[in-house]
Design a protein around this motif. Structure first.
Motif, PDB file in Angstrom:
ATOM      1  N   MET A 140    -160.806 -13.435  42.874  1.00  0.00           N
ATOM      2  CA  MET A 140    -159.987 -12.867  43.944  1.00  0.00           C
ATOM      3  C   MET A 140    -158.641 -12.431  43.386  1.00  0.00           C
ATOM      4  SD  MET A 140    -158.755 -14.740  47.442  1.00  0.00           S
ATOM      5  CE  MET A 140    -157.677 -13.910  48.594  1.00  0.00           C
ATOM      6  N   THR A 141    -158.177 -11.244  43.788  1.00  0.00           N
ATOM      7  CA  THR A 141    -156.888 -10.748  43.327  1.00  0.00           C
ATOM      8  C   THR A 141    -155.875 -10.816  44.448  1.00  0.00           C
ATOM      9  OG1 THR A 141    -157.452  -8.491  43.945  1.00  0.00           O
ATOM     10  CG2 THR A 141    -157.990  -9.173  41.705  1.00  0.00           C
ATOM     11  N   ALA A 142    -154.608 -10.856  44.067  1.00  0.00           N
ATOM     12  CA  ALA A 142    -153.557 -10.833  45.073  1.00  0.00           C
ATOM     13  C   ALA A 142    -153.575  -9.482  45.768  1.00  0.00           C
ATOM     14  CB  ALA A 142    -152.209 -11.088  44.424  1.00  0.00           C
ATOM     15  N   PRO A 143    -153.301  -9.419  47.086  1.00  0.00           N
ATOM     16  CA  PRO A 143    -153.358  -8.146  47.813  1.00  0.00           C
ATOM     17  C   PRO A 143    -152.282  -7.187  47.357  1.00  0.00           C
ATOM     18  CG  PRO A 143    -152.401  -9.881  49.181  1.00  0.00           C
ATOM     19  CD  PRO A 143    -152.927 -10.546  47.949  1.00  0.00           C
ATOM     20  N   THR A 144    -152.585  -5.887  47.442  1.00  0.00           N
ATOM     21  CA  THR A 144    -151.622  -4.852  47.077  1.00  0.00           C
ATOM     22  C   THR A 144    -151.511  -3.851  48.223  1.00  0.00           C
ATOM     23  OG1 THR A 144    -153.214  -3.308  46.104  1.00  0.00           O
ATOM     24  CG2 THR A 144    -152.371  -5.063  44.679  1.00  0.00           C
ATOM     25  N   ALA A 145    -150.455  -3.043  48.174  1.00  0.00           N
ATOM     26  CA  ALA A 145    -150.228  -2.052  49.222  1.00  0.00           C
ATOM     27  C   ALA A 145    -151.293  -0.963  49.243  1.00  0.00           C
ATOM     28  CB  ALA A 145    -148.848  -1.426  49.036  1.00  0.00           C
ATOM     29  N   ASP A 146    -152.069  -0.829  48.172  1.00  0.00           N
ATOM     30  CA  ASP A 146    -153.115   0.194  48.098  1.00  0.00           C
ATOM     31  C   ASP A 146    -154.459  -0.304  48.625  1.00  0.00           C
ATOM     32  OD1 ASP A 146    -151.359   2.017  46.900  1.00  0.00           O
ATOM     33  OD2 ASP A 146    -151.726   1.156  44.918  1.00  0.00           O
ATOM     34  N   ASP A 147    -154.524  -1.571  49.008  1.00  0.00           N
ATOM     35  CA  ASP A 147    -155.772  -2.165  49.476  1.00  0.00           C
ATOM     36  C   ASP A 147    -156.041  -1.738  50.918  1.00  0.00           C
ATOM     37  OD1 ASP A 147    -157.910  -3.706  50.213  1.00  0.00           O
ATOM     38  OD2 ASP A 147    -157.113  -5.588  49.419  1.00  0.00           O
ATOM     39  N   ARG A 148    -156.975  -0.811  51.101  1.00  0.00           N
ATOM     40  CA  ARG A 148    -157.252  -0.255  52.423  1.00  0.00           C
ATOM     41  C   ARG A 148    -157.934  -1.255  53.353  1.00  0.00           C
ATOM     42  NH1 ARG A 148    -154.471   4.220  54.033  1.00  0.00           N
ATOM     43  NH2 ARG A 148    -153.839   5.298  52.126  1.00  0.00           N
ATOM     44  N   SER A 149    -158.371  -2.387  52.816  1.00  0.00           N
ATOM     45  CA  SER A 149    -158.980  -3.402  53.675  1.00  0.00           C
ATOM     46  C   SER A 149    -157.912  -4.179  54.447  1.00  0.00           C
ATOM     47  CB  SER A 149    -159.819  -4.375  52.842  1.00  0.00           C
ATOM     48  OG  SER A 149    -158.999  -5.157  51.986  1.00  0.00           O
TER      49      SER A 149
ATOM     50  N   THR B  15    -154.912  -9.310  33.290  1.00  0.00           N
ATOM     51  CA  THR B  15    -155.702  -8.092  33.155  1.00  0.00           C
ATOM     52  C   THR B  15    -155.763  -7.299  34.456  1.00  0.00           C
ATOM     53  OG1 THR B  15    -157.057  -9.142  31.439  1.00  0.00           O
ATOM     54  CG2 THR B  15    -157.976  -7.193  32.519  1.00  0.00           C
ATOM     55  N   ALA B  16    -155.801  -7.990  35.588  1.00  0.00           N
ATOM     56  CA  ALA B  16    -155.998  -7.330  36.874  1.00  0.00           C
ATOM     57  C   ALA B  16    -154.704  -6.815  37.513  1.00  0.00           C
ATOM     58  CB  ALA B  16    -156.689  -8.290  37.841  1.00  0.00           C
ATOM     59  N   LEU B  17    -153.548  -7.163  36.966  1.00  0.00           N
ATOM     60  CA  LEU B  17    -152.292  -6.690  37.541  1.00  0.00           C
ATOM     61  C   LEU B  17    -152.196  -5.167  37.462  1.00  0.00           C
ATOM     62  CD1 LEU B  17    -149.941  -9.413  36.052  1.00  0.00           C
ATOM     63  CD2 LEU B  17    -150.452  -9.106  38.480  1.00  0.00           C
ATOM     64  N   ASP B  18    -151.492  -4.565  38.420  1.00  0.00           N
ATOM     65  CA  ASP B  18    -151.432  -3.104  38.463  1.00  0.00           C
ATOM     66  C   ASP B  18    -150.730  -2.544  37.223  1.00  0.00           C
ATOM     67  OD1 ASP B  18    -148.489  -2.044  39.240  1.00  0.00           O
ATOM     68  OD2 ASP B  18    -148.837  -3.993  40.174  1.00  0.00           O
ATOM     69  N   PRO B  19    -151.016  -1.286  36.858  1.00  0.00           N
ATOM     70  CA  PRO B  19    -150.471  -0.706  35.621  1.00  0.00           C
ATOM     71  C   PRO B  19    -148.951  -0.738  35.525  1.00  0.00           C
ATOM     72  CG  PRO B  19    -152.237   0.671  36.488  1.00  0.00           C
ATOM     73  CD  PRO B  19    -151.960  -0.358  37.530  1.00  0.00           C
ATOM     74  N   GLY B  20    -148.259  -0.684  36.656  1.00  0.00           N
ATOM     75  CA  GLY B  20    -146.806  -0.678  36.621  1.00  0.00           C
ATOM     76  C   GLY B  20    -146.183  -2.026  36.347  1.00  0.00           C
ATOM     77  N   TRP B  21    -147.007  -3.074  36.354  1.00  0.00           N
ATOM     78  CA  TRP B  21    -146.463  -4.419  36.164  1.00  0.00           C
ATOM     79  C   TRP B  21    -145.816  -4.586  34.797  1.00  0.00           C
ATOM     80  CZ3 TRP B  21    -147.619  -8.265  32.617  1.00  0.00           C
ATOM     81  CH2 TRP B  21    -147.038  -9.512  32.862  1.00  0.00           C
ATOM     82  N   ASP B  22    -146.384  -3.985  33.765  1.00  0.00           N
ATOM     83  CA  ASP B  22    -145.848  -4.142  32.407  1.00  0.00           C
ATOM     84  C   ASP B  22    -144.356  -3.809  32.359  1.00  0.00           C
ATOM     85  OD1 ASP B  22    -148.727  -3.588  32.399  1.00  0.00           O
ATOM     86  OD2 ASP B  22    -148.572  -3.726  30.227  1.00  0.00           O
TER      87      ASP B  22
END
Length: 212
Positions: free
Chosen positions: A1-10, A105-112
């Motif tokens: 399970m990943t933490a929710p993001t603003a792009d998650d349409r669910s 690995t699952a963090l969004d690309p901008g996290w770096d």
């Protein structure tokens, strides 16, 4: 399970809006803190620049320090999500490594970029370093609670405390090296460095000195 993001349409629209506001506050804060300094930037400066109210800020973050370390929070929130959901099997330290590596690995690309900016900022503000240390202690406590439940052992069992601290220590060592190299090699280099740190744990315990 990943933490929710603003792009998650669910997610409901209201929750996606809240997450977008939180991300906007984080990015604005990192920019202002980097440009002006953490101590020199007031909360009023931040909310004015982000065009939100103080009450909106405090609905998302408990303090100015919290918005500055949001990249840390993203990482450890994802880690704890995975630890809570994972059915542990085999050596526990290896399981903790997998949870943390999967979270990274699952963090969004901008996290770096956010994490690099956060760690550089922390070097200039002792209050932030103390805040991160306090936050990570809370993460360790959560991990201990998860492990105690999963393994059916007493939360005061010293082994759980050692394992939880080893995980944050392995991250500190590998993350610091990655930041020192300005994130060279990207996410893969960070994950590789983390694996190297975990491998060093048994190797370090086996290290012995020969009397001269």
């Amino acid at each position: 399970m990943t933490a929710p993001t603003a792009d998650d349409r669910s997610l409901p629209l209201r929750e996606r809006k809240r997450l977008r506001t939180r991300r906007a506050l984080t990015e604005t804060a990192l920019r202002l803190f980097t440009e002006r300094g953490f101590d020199a930037t007031t909360l009023d400066d931040l909310v004015d620049e982000a065009e939100v109210s103080r009450s909106t800020f405090f609905r998302n973050f408990p303090a100015k320090e919290a918005v500055a370390i949001e990249a840390e929070v993203e990482l450890w929130t994802a880690y704890l999500h995975r630890l809570r959901d994972r059915k542990l099997s085999g050596p526990v330290l290896a399981e903790l490594h997998r949870c943390l590596a999967d979270a990274v690995t699952a963090l969004d690309p901008g996290w770096d970029g956010r994490y690099l900016a956060t760690r550089r900022l922390i070097l200039t503000a002792p209050a932030l370093l103390a805040y991160v240390d306090h936050y990570r202690t809370g993460v360790e406590d959560e991990a201990i609670s998860c492990l105690a439940t999963a393994l059916r052992v007493d939360p005061d069992d010293l082994r759980l405390h050692v394992l939880a601290r080893l995980t944050t220590t392995c991250w500190s060592v590998s993350g610091r090296d990655w930041v020192r190299r300005d994130g060279r090699g990207g996410r893969q280099a960070l994950v590789t460095g983390l694996a190297r740190a975990y491998r060093s744990v048994p190797e370090s315990l086996a290290l012995s000195a020969t009397p001269r």
